[in-house]
Design a protein around this motif. Structure first.
Motif, PDB file in Angstrom:
ATOM      1  N   SER A  69       0.784  -1.340   0.292  1.00 49.87           N
ATOM      2  CA  SER A  69      -0.066  -0.005  -0.010  1.00 49.87           C
ATOM      3  C   SER A  69       0.793   1.134  -0.102  1.00 49.87           C
ATOM      4  O   SER A  69       2.151   1.372   0.374  1.00 49.87           O
ATOM      5  N   SER A  70       0.328   2.273  -0.347  1.00 48.75           N
ATOM      6  CA  SER A  70       1.162   3.572  -0.739  1.00 48.75           C
ATOM      7  C   SER A  70       1.142   4.348   0.464  1.00 48.75           C
ATOM      8  O   SER A  70       0.419   3.965   1.480  1.00 48.75           O
ATOM      9  N   ALA A  71       2.108   5.170   0.660  1.00 46.05           N
ATOM     10  CA  ALA A  71       2.067   6.041   1.980  1.00 46.05           C
ATOM     11  C   ALA A  71       1.371   7.375   1.883  1.00 46.05           C
ATOM     12  O   ALA A  71       1.748   7.828   0.734  1.00 46.05           O
ATOM     13  N   PRO A  72       0.825   8.102   2.880  1.00 44.85           N
ATOM     14  CA  PRO A  72       0.111   9.288   2.551  1.00 44.85           C
ATOM     15  C   PRO A  72       1.324  10.369   2.151  1.00 44.85           C
ATOM     16  O   PRO A  72       1.030  11.525   1.655  1.00 44.85           O
ATOM     17  N   TRP A  73       2.549  10.357   2.585  1.00 44.64           N
ATOM     18  CA  TRP A  73       3.430  11.348   2.103  1.00 44.64           C
ATOM     19  C   TRP A  73       4.309  10.908   0.538  1.00 44.64           C
ATOM     20  O   TRP A  73       5.087  11.807   0.217  1.00 44.64           O
ATOM     21  N   ALA A  74       3.788   9.848  -0.063  1.00 39.75           N
ATOM     22  CA  ALA A  74       4.432   9.540  -1.139  1.00 39.75           C
ATOM     23  C   ALA A  74       3.590  10.091  -2.521  1.00 39.75           C
ATOM     24  O   ALA A  74       4.233   9.948  -3.819  1.00 39.75           O
ATOM     25  N   GLY A  75       2.520  10.758  -2.238  1.00 44.15           N
ATOM     26  CA  GLY A  75       1.870  11.139  -3.854  1.00 44.15           C
ATOM     27  C   GLY A  75       2.312  12.678  -4.060  1.00 44.15           C
ATOM     28  O   GLY A  75       3.143  13.381  -3.450  1.00 44.15           O
ATOM     29  N   GLY A  76       1.442  13.132  -4.938  1.00 50.74           N
ATOM     30  CA  GLY A  76       1.838  14.320  -5.595  1.00 50.74           C
ATOM     31  C   GLY A  76       0.779  15.487  -5.279  1.00 50.74           C
ATOM     32  O   GLY A  76       0.908  16.557  -5.723  1.00 50.74           O
ATOM     33  N   GLU A  77       0.037  15.268  -4.299  1.00 48.82           N
ATOM     34  CA  GLU A  77      -1.009  16.588  -3.935  1.00 48.82           C
ATOM     35  C   GLU A  77      -0.117  17.637  -3.172  1.00 48.82           C
ATOM     36  O   GLU A  77       0.851  17.185  -2.472  1.00 48.82           O
ATOM     37  N   ASP A  78      -0.527  18.740  -2.959  1.00 49.64           N
ATOM     38  CA  ASP A  78       0.345  19.765  -2.330  1.00 49.64           C
ATOM     39  C   ASP A  78       0.429  19.370  -0.822  1.00 49.64           C
ATOM     40  O   ASP A  78       1.550  19.235  -0.304  1.00 49.64           O
ATOM     41  N   TRP A  79      -0.742  18.660  -0.249  1.00 46.93           N
ATOM     42  CA  TRP A  79      -0.498  18.374   1.035  1.00 46.93           C
ATOM     43  C   TRP A  79       0.469  17.350   1.365  1.00 46.93           C
ATOM     44  O   TRP A  79       1.377  17.394   2.536  1.00 46.93           O
ATOM     45  N   GLN A  80       0.490  16.420   0.512  1.00 49.75           N
ATOM     46  CA  GLN A  80       1.617  15.302   0.365  1.00 49.75           C
ATOM     47  C   GLN A  80       3.098  15.567   0.469  1.00 49.75           C
ATOM     48  O   GLN A  80       3.814  15.220   1.144  1.00 49.75           O
ATOM     49  N   ARG A  81       3.116  16.649  -0.746  1.00 51.17           N
ATOM     50  CA  ARG A  81       4.656  17.207  -0.707  1.00 51.17           C
ATOM     51  C   ARG A  81       5.067  18.093   0.675  1.00 51.17           C
ATOM     52  O   ARG A  81       6.069  17.997   1.055  1.00 51.17           O
ATOM     53  N   SER A  82       4.069  18.744   1.195  1.00 47.79           N
ATOM     54  CA  SER A  82       4.152  19.483   2.320  1.00 47.79           C
ATOM     55  C   SER A  82       4.457  18.492   3.360  1.00 47.79           C
ATOM     56  O   SER A  82       5.420  18.597   4.292  1.00 47.79           O
ATOM     57  N   LEU A  83       3.830  17.319   3.437  1.00 47.05           N
ATOM     58  CA  LEU A  83       3.919  16.492   4.513  1.00 47.05           C
ATOM     59  C   LEU A  83       5.476  15.660   4.596  1.00 47.05           C
ATOM     60  O   LEU A  83       6.354  15.509   5.379  1.00 47.05           O
TER      61      LEU A  83
ATOM     62  N   THR B 156      -7.330  14.382   1.397  1.00 47.68           N
ATOM     63  CA  THR B 156      -8.021  13.320   0.676  1.00 47.68           C
ATOM     64  C   THR B 156      -6.861  12.608   0.009  1.00 47.68           C
ATOM     65  O   THR B 156      -6.096  13.094  -0.844  1.00 47.68           O
ATOM     66  N   GLU B 157      -6.631  11.169   0.174  1.00 47.08           N
ATOM     67  CA  GLU B 157      -5.684  10.447  -0.709  1.00 47.08           C
ATOM     68  C   GLU B 157      -6.467   9.463  -1.320  1.00 47.08           C
ATOM     69  O   GLU B 157      -7.269   8.732  -0.902  1.00 47.08           O
ATOM     70  N   THR B 158      -6.048   9.337  -2.688  1.00 50.20           N
ATOM     71  CA  THR B 158      -6.305   8.027  -3.273  1.00 50.20           C
ATOM     72  C   THR B 158      -5.083   7.111  -3.103  1.00 50.20           C
ATOM     73  O   THR B 158      -4.014   7.163  -3.785  1.00 50.20           O
ATOM     74  N   VAL B 159      -5.536   6.127  -2.193  1.00 49.25           N
ATOM     75  CA  VAL B 159      -4.306   5.324  -1.669  1.00 49.25           C
ATOM     76  C   VAL B 159      -4.293   4.056  -2.900  1.00 49.25           C
ATOM     77  O   VAL B 159      -5.174   3.466  -3.200  1.00 49.25           O
ATOM     78  N   SER B 160      -3.075   3.775  -3.063  1.00 42.48           N
ATOM     79  CA  SER B 160      -2.868   2.584  -3.828  1.00 42.48           C
ATOM     80  C   SER B 160      -2.567   1.223  -3.313  1.00 42.48           C
ATOM     81  O   SER B 160      -1.670   1.411  -2.415  1.00 42.48           O
ATOM     82  N   PHE B 161      -2.869   0.186  -3.633  1.00 47.33           N
ATOM     83  CA  PHE B 161      -2.723  -0.901  -3.268  1.00 47.33           C
ATOM     84  C   PHE B 161      -2.401  -1.885  -4.217  1.00 47.33           C
ATOM     85  O   PHE B 161      -2.782  -1.976  -5.377  1.00 47.33           O
ATOM     86  N   ALA B 162      -1.606  -2.998  -4.091  1.00 47.22           N
ATOM     87  CA  ALA B 162      -1.126  -3.946  -4.974  1.00 47.22           C
ATOM     88  C   ALA B 162      -1.000  -5.496  -4.406  1.00 47.22           C
ATOM     89  O   ALA B 162      -0.702  -5.443  -3.246  1.00 47.22           O
ATOM     90  N   CYS B 163      -1.030  -6.407  -5.154  1.00 43.82           N
ATOM     91  CA  CYS B 163      -1.024  -7.582  -4.684  1.00 43.82           C
ATOM     92  C   CYS B 163      -0.107  -8.482  -5.782  1.00 43.82           C
ATOM     93  O   CYS B 163      -0.548  -8.585  -6.833  1.00 43.82           O
ATOM     94  N   ASP B 164       1.194  -9.027  -5.577  1.00 41.47           N
ATOM     95  CA  ASP B 164       1.859  -9.732  -6.424  1.00 41.47           C
ATOM     96  C   ASP B 164       1.854 -11.210  -6.037  1.00 41.47           C
ATOM     97  O   ASP B 164       2.111 -11.455  -4.900  1.00 41.47           O
ATOM     98  N   LEU B 165       1.546 -11.981  -7.098  1.00 38.62           N
ATOM     99  CA  LEU B 165       1.190 -13.381  -6.701  1.00 38.62           C
ATOM    100  C   LEU B 165       2.380 -14.235  -7.454  1.00 38.62           C
ATOM    101  O   LEU B 165       2.956 -13.912  -8.714  1.00 38.62           O
ATOM    102  N   ALA B 166       2.862 -15.249  -6.761  1.00 36.51           N
ATOM    103  CA  ALA B 166       3.842 -15.982  -7.275  1.00 36.51           C
ATOM    104  C   ALA B 166       3.215 -17.557  -6.832  1.00 36.51           C
ATOM    105  O   ALA B 166       2.772 -17.542  -5.746  1.00 36.51           O
ATOM    106  N   ARG B 167       3.710 -18.647  -7.581  1.00 41.99           N
ATOM    107  CA  ARG B 167       3.341 -19.982  -7.373  1.00 41.99           C
ATOM    108  C   ARG B 167       4.323 -21.119  -7.194  1.00 41.99           C
ATOM    109  O   ARG B 167       5.333 -20.999  -7.884  1.00 41.99           O
ATOM    110  N   LYS B 168       4.405 -21.908  -6.209  1.00 40.09           N
ATOM    111  CA  LYS B 168       5.250 -22.831  -6.120  1.00 40.09           C
ATOM    112  C   LYS B 168       4.878 -24.025  -7.176  1.00 40.09           C
ATOM    113  O   LYS B 168       3.558 -24.495  -7.177  1.00 40.09           O
ATOM    114  N   PRO B 169       5.626 -24.527  -8.084  1.00 36.26           N
ATOM    115  CA  PRO B 169       5.285 -25.365  -9.103  1.00 36.26           C
ATOM    116  C   PRO B 169       4.900 -26.727  -8.447  1.00 36.26           C
ATOM    117  O   PRO B 169       5.320 -26.957  -7.251  1.00 36.26           O
ATOM    118  N   GLY B 170       4.301 -27.357  -9.014  1.00 31.67           N
ATOM    119  CA  GLY B 170       3.506 -28.903  -8.543  1.00 31.67           C
ATOM    120  C   GLY B 170       2.108 -28.916  -8.742  1.00 31.67           C
ATOM    121  O   GLY B 170       1.321 -28.081  -8.964  1.00 31.67           O
TER     122      GLY B 170
END
Length: 269
Positions: free
Chosen positions: A145-159, A255-269
């Motif tokens: 998930s993204s952090a609130p200080w990592a975005g491009g909004e003015d408040w995020q840059r100030s933070l 207000t933040e648009t929070v980014s979330f991601a899920c990277d999946l990997a599988r064990k063969p078998g």
């Protein structure tokens, strides 16, 4: 020889209360994608490595017969233990251990998850260990998930500027090791080299409206400005944070648009 950044093992000491209260939960859409994409049997075992206070362990627990919640920070695991008792989650096993030192048998887990922490681990070593622990056809999910200080909004840059200034003032710049923010071997390459079949990434967004108090609490859940670092400067820090963000205050919310991601990997078998 690994060129990974090496993080201290006690960076989150004393943050569990803030971590549990102010870290944003993973959205239902990500959790549903994770459950559907890993073909869970409903009677397997889940491994949540670097589990924090259980942001993945608890919402995923209904899909497993047993959950191992593992973190190297003792106060994180104590919080997990209390939450499990309060919620009546009987088949959750809280364990104080590092991902690199945990002991588990081969073919023990149907799914392993790591939330916002894989970059802090010895990735090559941990990936091979997880592969060994998974059942054939089992999955590893890296959730982010993204952090609130990592975005491009003015408040995020100030933070972000305010946090960097306080890190310098408190001598906390080196809590994040040198080189941690530089490009390194991508996670999919690490997982593939360990023997995983890389399945791909799914991304999600959710809007969140932060209050000033929530941002202050969230900052105290971090490894770089935890309560132990802020210390007796807490009142001054909060006042400066309020002053820095006041020009961007939108009715008391940020207000933040929070980014979330899920990277999946599988064990063969």
């Amino acid at each position: 020889m690994s060129n990974e950044a090496h993080f201290a093992t006690d960076l989150y000491q004393g943050t569990a209360e803030y971590y549990d209260r102010y870290r944003l939960p993973y959205p239902a859409s990500l959790l549903a994608h994770l459950v559907a994409g890993t073909h869970l049997s409903g009677h397997g075992r889940l491994l949540d490595l670097a589990c924090g206070t259980g942001q993945l362990a608890f919402p995923l627990s209904p899909h497993f017969a047993e959950v191992w919640a593992v973190d190297q920070e003792r106060d994180m695991i104590e919080t997990v233990r209390v939450k499990a008792a309060d919620r009546g989650v009987r088949d959750l096993r809280p364990i104080v251990a590092g991902a690199e030192t945990l002991t588990a048998q081969p073919d023990s887990f149907e799914l392993a998850v790591v939330g916002n922490a894989f970059h802090r681990l010895e990735r090559e070593i941990v990936a091979r260990r997880i592969l060994h622990w998974l059942v054939p056809g089992g999955y590893l999910a890296l959730c982010w998930s993204s952090a609130p200080w990592a975005g491009g909004e003015d408040w995020q840059r100030s933070l972000a500027a305010t946090l960097a200034r306080w890190q310098r003032e408190l001598g906390a710049e080196h809590r994040i090791p040198e080189g941690a923010d530089r490009a390194h071997r991508p996670d999919p390459e690490v997982l593939s080299a360990a023997g995983f079949e890389v399945c791909g990434r799914a991304e999600f967004t959710a809007e969140h409206h932060w209050s000033l108090a929530e941002l202050s609490g969230h900052i105290r859940s971090t490894s770089f400005l935890p309560p132990a670092v802020i210390g007796d400067r807490a009142a001054a820090f909060d006042a400066d944070l309020a002053a820095s963000l006041s020009p961007h205050d939108d009715g008391g919310v940020f207000t933040e648009t929070v980014s979330f991601a899920c990277d999946l990997a599988r064990k063969p078998g």
